[in-house]
Design a protein around this motif. Structure first.
Motif, PDB file in Angstrom:
ATOM      1  N   GLU A 166       0.843  -1.204   0.000  1.00  0.00           N
ATOM      2  CA  GLU A 166       0.000   0.000   0.000  1.00  0.00           C
ATOM      3  C   GLU A 166       0.878   1.255   0.000  1.00  0.00           C
ATOM      4  N   ALA A 167       0.301   2.356  -0.426  1.00  0.00           N
ATOM      5  CA  ALA A 167       1.069   3.588  -0.548  1.00  0.00           C
ATOM      6  C   ALA A 167       1.178   4.281   0.795  1.00  0.00           C
ATOM      7  N   THR A 170       1.416   9.731  -1.295  1.00  0.00           N
ATOM      8  CA  THR A 170       0.929   9.905  -2.665  1.00  0.00           C
ATOM      9  C   THR A 170       0.881  11.385  -3.003  1.00  0.00           C
ATOM     10  N   GLU A 177      -0.745  13.825  -5.911  1.00  0.00           N
ATOM     11  CA  GLU A 177      -1.698  13.796  -7.022  1.00  0.00           C
ATOM     12  C   GLU A 177      -1.799  15.188  -7.625  1.00  0.00           C
ATOM     13  N   ASP A 214       2.466  13.324 -10.247  1.00  0.00           N
ATOM     14  CA  ASP A 214       1.764  12.185  -9.650  1.00  0.00           C
ATOM     15  C   ASP A 214       2.823  11.181  -9.240  1.00  0.00           C
ATOM     16  N   THR A 246       3.709   7.863  -6.316  1.00  0.00           N
ATOM     17  CA  THR A 246       3.295   6.988  -5.225  1.00  0.00           C
ATOM     18  C   THR A 246       4.538   6.370  -4.608  1.00  0.00           C
ATOM     19  N   ARG A 278       7.136   5.219 -14.532  1.00  0.00           N
ATOM     20  CA  ARG A 278       7.143   4.515 -13.237  1.00  0.00           C
ATOM     21  C   ARG A 278       7.439   3.054 -13.496  1.00  0.00           C
TER      22      ARG A 278
END
Lengths: 241, 352, 340
Positions: free
Chosen positions: A3-4, A7, A9, A25, A27, A216
């Motif tokens: 899980e992040a 983050t 955005e 963006d 993560t 990414r």
């Protein structure tokens, strides 16, 4: 993928009249080491400074451990559990090594066992413990800067180009230290130009260009794909390898 | 017109009208007003327009704060005044005194600039304050030369004396005596100096100064030696202040610490620049005229208010005419906060 | 405060930490050089003590200002207001205490002074807090406006003093036991000067203790060098700054009280008078450096007293000449404080 923890955005940041970040963006998965690569001027340092609240984003969200931190002040962001090692290291040269560490430990005097753990990687800090930090060599200062960031366990550490101008022997020490931090469960976001260093440590990678994240990947995948390296990073690779 | 104003127009109809009115009234002042009071005010406005415009070269265009501007103003006054006092009332004395004062002023400005601007612009404000206060004390202490606190009254050349008649008959009901001649010398010099300053700020040199003010690092990176430019601006402003001081001395036929060196005058200059509008020379003209007119008016108003509030606690003390500096201070602080572009800035914004 | 210090001795050599000692020598050299010029030892002692006393008072006033500058890059031209308000508050406090002031007991005298100083310190501390909020806070990072606005604040404060206390010169009588001089052989030293030296040394020692031995002190020193990093470590530098501003204002109030007692008279212009010296001192010392400020204050005050005796005519410009000489030697002042 885990899980992040952090983050970003659509983050935009202006510095004066310049529009530096143009919708980042990003993560950062919990527990891993994420490398931020990119040319000079791509916006990597500004991204770290924006996360830290040293520049205020003009638009976008920065979520850390489920909480929007985009509007918080720098001290509050630090208290939320993020440590920062700036490119210029931010050592207090007028203070001793011990005093630098004392300030970094917010909860009280630095923990003895933790210090021993740090000294195992950066023995120079034990040796120069009561010397003014200003007399340390560049590599020793970098050790102190990293040690300061980890003197108490933090959820996330932002590190800006720790290998810049540092001797290879010390870089190996750093690789050991970062690997150990990862084992401990610390999440790290590392801005790096040194691809070998980045490849040795990185789990995931993000490449920035012109104020955006343009690629990414898993670090291993990028390390294996020379065509992608050349396309994304161009000459910077040859220059820094 | 283009050449006279160096292409720098007021850029607001109301402002143009105000400036036109000011110019017309000042040009015709000896014929418009009778009393000595009014003509004194007109001359003071002429002198202060030059003084404030020269200060705006520093504060508004170069972005450095000096507290030594009255020192240069005083140098001009003492230069001409003491020369006339000790060498007798001749034009040679006026020229000699002025030349000495100009040389001393520019050298001093150069020295201060090299010491303080080399390191850090913020040193400049502190060092000018220290030097100016030392100078003021020095002028008061060296009473053998300067007349101390009392200052010196002196005789001016024949042409400028009240008894002198340029033409025998009155013109338009006004006797053209030496005072009128003096007034026009002051007026014409002030106008010329103002236009010269306008030329300077619109020259390439002036544009570099503004570039340095906006972004010192960038100007430096473009290859401009910012220290040299700032020091040059400091010398230029100092020279102009010396001239303003000399004009003032010729008009008053007196020079002393109160009229030239006091910190109150420094404060007046600051206030005039800020209220008129920093970074526009027209602002200097408007600010100087407005404040000089308001000063006598404000003090009268305060006297009335103090009487009206007699018996109330503290208010009469606060409204006492001697406390006008208090209200000027409040006005100054609030205008820096809320009114940083000054009257000219507001007028221009309104007309856009 | 000492953190867990691993006891280690190592042969590993470090580039020797060079202590910058030259500035420490300026004041002693000045003192020694003045002796043959003055000629008589008793006169020299009197002048030196007077210089030390004056230097300590200036240091007490200037220390807060230089720290405020170092920490937040704020130069407060209104610092003089605290000097004046402090002195006036102390004077007001001494009026009802006249009995203690005139009593022939050192302890009652000192108690009266302590109360007066407390009133001055607390009053100017509160005023400093308000000044920071109203005048300084809106103009962070804008030197030009800072200079203008704080100077405006000084004028307003000076005029307000006129309105509240009246414009005439006030007497500031010294307590009974502090009048006159102590005589050692043919050397006479005024008692109040000794007190001023003692107070100044106490303040200096206290400051050194706080700056070097407490976490707050470490934070202040770190903040002077790199405020951004202090924030990134999780400390609110704003609060630290307000604290330093208030403490600096209170010290200015204390210094103002001492200065007025030294002069034994008081006018609203006291702030402006002293500020000129204060600016010279912090420029000489190096903006932001407490140690430099201490040395600068001693040098300026000693020189003022020697020159005042040797050549009264040039006493007024001697400070400027000293400043020029020191800036030629070290353009940033005696101690350069590292900046971000």
């Amino acid at each position: 993928m885990a899980e992040a923890l952090l983050t970003l955005e659509g983050v935009h940041t202006h510095i004066g009249q310049y529009h530096i970040l143009q919708g980042v963006d990003l993560t950062v998965p919990r527990g891993g080491l994420t490398v931020l690569l990119g040319r000079n001027g791509a916006g990597k340092t500004t991204t770290l400074r924006t996360i830290m609240g040293l520049w205020k984003p003009s638009r976008g969200r920065v979520t850390f451990a489920g909480r929007d931190i985009a509007g918080l002040s720098t001290p509050d962001i630090a208290r939320a559990g993020i440590a920062y090692v700036p490119e210029a290291m931010g050592i207090f040269s007028d203070l001793t090594v011990a005093e630098n560490m004392t300030l970094a430990a917010r909860r009280g005097p630095p923990d003895k066992a933790r210090l021993d753990w740090i000294f195992a990687f950066f023995p120079a800090l034990r040796r120069f413990w009561s010397q003014p930090a200003g007399v340390l060599s560049g590599g020793q200062k970098q050790m102190l800067a990293i040690a300061r960031a980890v003197v108490e366990p933090r959820a996330l550490i932002l590190v800006d180009e720790p290998t810049k101008g540092i001797a290879p022997a010390i870089i190996d020490n750093m690789i050991g230290a970062f690997a150990e931090l990862k084992r401990e469960g610390t999440t790290i976001l590392l801005v790096e130009q040194n691809f070998r260093f980045a490849a040795a440590l990185g789990d995931t990678v993000a490449v920035m260009d012109d104020g955006r994240v343009v690629h990414r990947d898993r670090m291993a995948a990028l390390a294996a794909d020379e065509a992608a390296q050349t396309r994304l990073l161009g000459l910077t690779l040859d220059a820094h390898q | 017109m283009e050449t006279i104003l160096s292409g720098d127009y007021p850029r607001s109809r109301l402002l143009t009208a105000l400036l036109g009115l000011l110019l017309a009234v000042l040009a015709a002042a000896p014929f418009l007003f009778d009393g000595a009071q009014a003509i004194n005010t007109a001359a003071k406005i002429c002198v202060f327009v030059v003084l404030v415009a020269s200060y705006d070269l520093l504060l508004g265009y170069t972005g450095i704060v000096s507290f030594a501007h009255t020192m240069f103003y005083g140098l001009g006054g003492y230069g001409v005044g003491l020369a006339l006092y000790s060498w007798g009332p001749s034009w040679g004395a006026v020229a000699g005194g002025l030349a000495l004062a100009l040389a001393a002023g520019v050298l001093l400005a150069l020295g201060i600039g090299l010491f303080s601007l080399r390191v850090r612009a913020i040193f400049f404000a502190m060092i000018t304050l220290a030097v100016a206060s030392a100078f003021a004390v020095l002028a008061a202490q060296l009473s053998d030369v300067t007349g101390g606190e009392d200052g010196r009254s002196f005789r001016v050349p024949e042409l400028l004396r009240p008894g002198f008649r340029l033409v025998a008959e009155p013109v338009l009901g006004t006797t053209i005596n030496g005072r009128v001649v003096t007034y026009y010398i002051v007026f014409a010099s002030a106008l010329l100096l103002f236009l010269a300053a306008l030329r300077v700020v619109n020259s390439p040199f002036g544009r570099v100064l503004q570039a340095i003010r906006e972004n010192e690092f960038r100007a430096e990176a473009l290859g401009y030696r910012t220290v040299c430019y700032r020091t040059a601006a400091n010398c230029l402003a100092a020279g102009m202040a010396v001239l303003a001081g000399a004009l003032n001395a010729l008009w008053l036929r007196y020079t002393g610490p109160e009229t030239t060196l006091s910190f109150t005058i420094m404060l007046d200059i600051l206030l005039m620049v800020v209220i008129g509008g920093m970074g526009t020379l027209y602002g200097a003209a408007i600010g100087a005229s407005l404040l000089i007119l308001a000063q006598s008016y404000l003090q009268k108003l305060m006297a009335v208010a103090a009487q009206a509030t007699e018996g109330l606690p503290l208010l009469p003390q606060l409204l006492h005419p001697d406390r006008w500096l208090l209200w000027l201070g409040v006005l100054f602080v609030t205008s820096v906060y809320f009114f940083p572009s000054g009257i000219v800035g507001r007028l221009r914004a309104a007309s856009r | 405060m000492a953190a867990t210090s691993p006891a280690t001795t190592s042969a590993d050599s470090l580039p020797e930490a060079r202590r910058d000692l030259a500035p420490l020598l300026v004041a002693p050299v000045l003192m020694v050089a003045a002796l043959p010029l003055v000629g008589s030892l008793p006169t020299w002692v009197t002048l030196t003590v007077a210089g030390l006393a004056m230097g300590m008072m200036i240091f007490v006033i200037a220390s807060g200002l230089t720290l405020v500058f170092g920490l937040m890059d704020v130069l407060n031209f209104g610092h003089g207001a605290f000097i004046a308000v402090g002195a006036y508050l102390a004077m007001t406090m001494l009026v009802p205490l006249a009995g203690w002031v005139q009593a022939d007991s050192l302890w009652l005298n000192l108690a009266a002074l302590a109360l007066a100083v407390a009133a001055a310190g607390i009053g100017t501390g509160v005023l400093g807090f308000a000044f920071e909020r109203v005048i300084v806070m809106p103009v962070y990072g804008e030197h030009l406006k800072q200079i203008l606005v704080t100077m405006g604040g000084l004028i307003v404060a000076e005029q307000a003093i006129h309105a509240v206390w009246g414009g005439d010169q006030k007497a500031m009588p010294l307590p009974q036991a502090l009048r006159g001089a102590v005589v050692f052989g043919d050397v006479a030293v005024e008692k109040f000067r000794l007190l001023a030296v003692a107070v100044g040394l106490l303040v200096f020692a206290g400051m050194q203790l706080v700056l070097n031995r407490t976490k707050i002190g470490l934070l202040i020193r770190a903040g002077v060098e790199n405020g951004e990093m202090v924030e990134a470590l999780g400390y609110r530098i704003r609060r630290l700054f307000v604290g330093v501003f208030v403490a600096g204002s209170a010290l200015a109030g204390l210094g103002g009280t001492l200065w007025a007692l030294y002069r034994e008279t008081l006018t609203a212009a006291i702030g402006g008078e002293v500020m000129v010296l204060v600016f010279i001192v912090i420029i000489i010392g190096g903006l932001g450096s407490v140690g430099g400020c201490f040395l600068g204050a001693l040098v300026v005050a000693l020189a003022a007293n020697y020159v005042g005796y040797l050549a009264p005519k040039i006493a007024l410009v001697s400070n400027i000449l000293i400043m020029a000489a020191i800036l030629m030697w070290r353009p940033q002042g005696l101690y350069l404080v590292a900046r971000r």
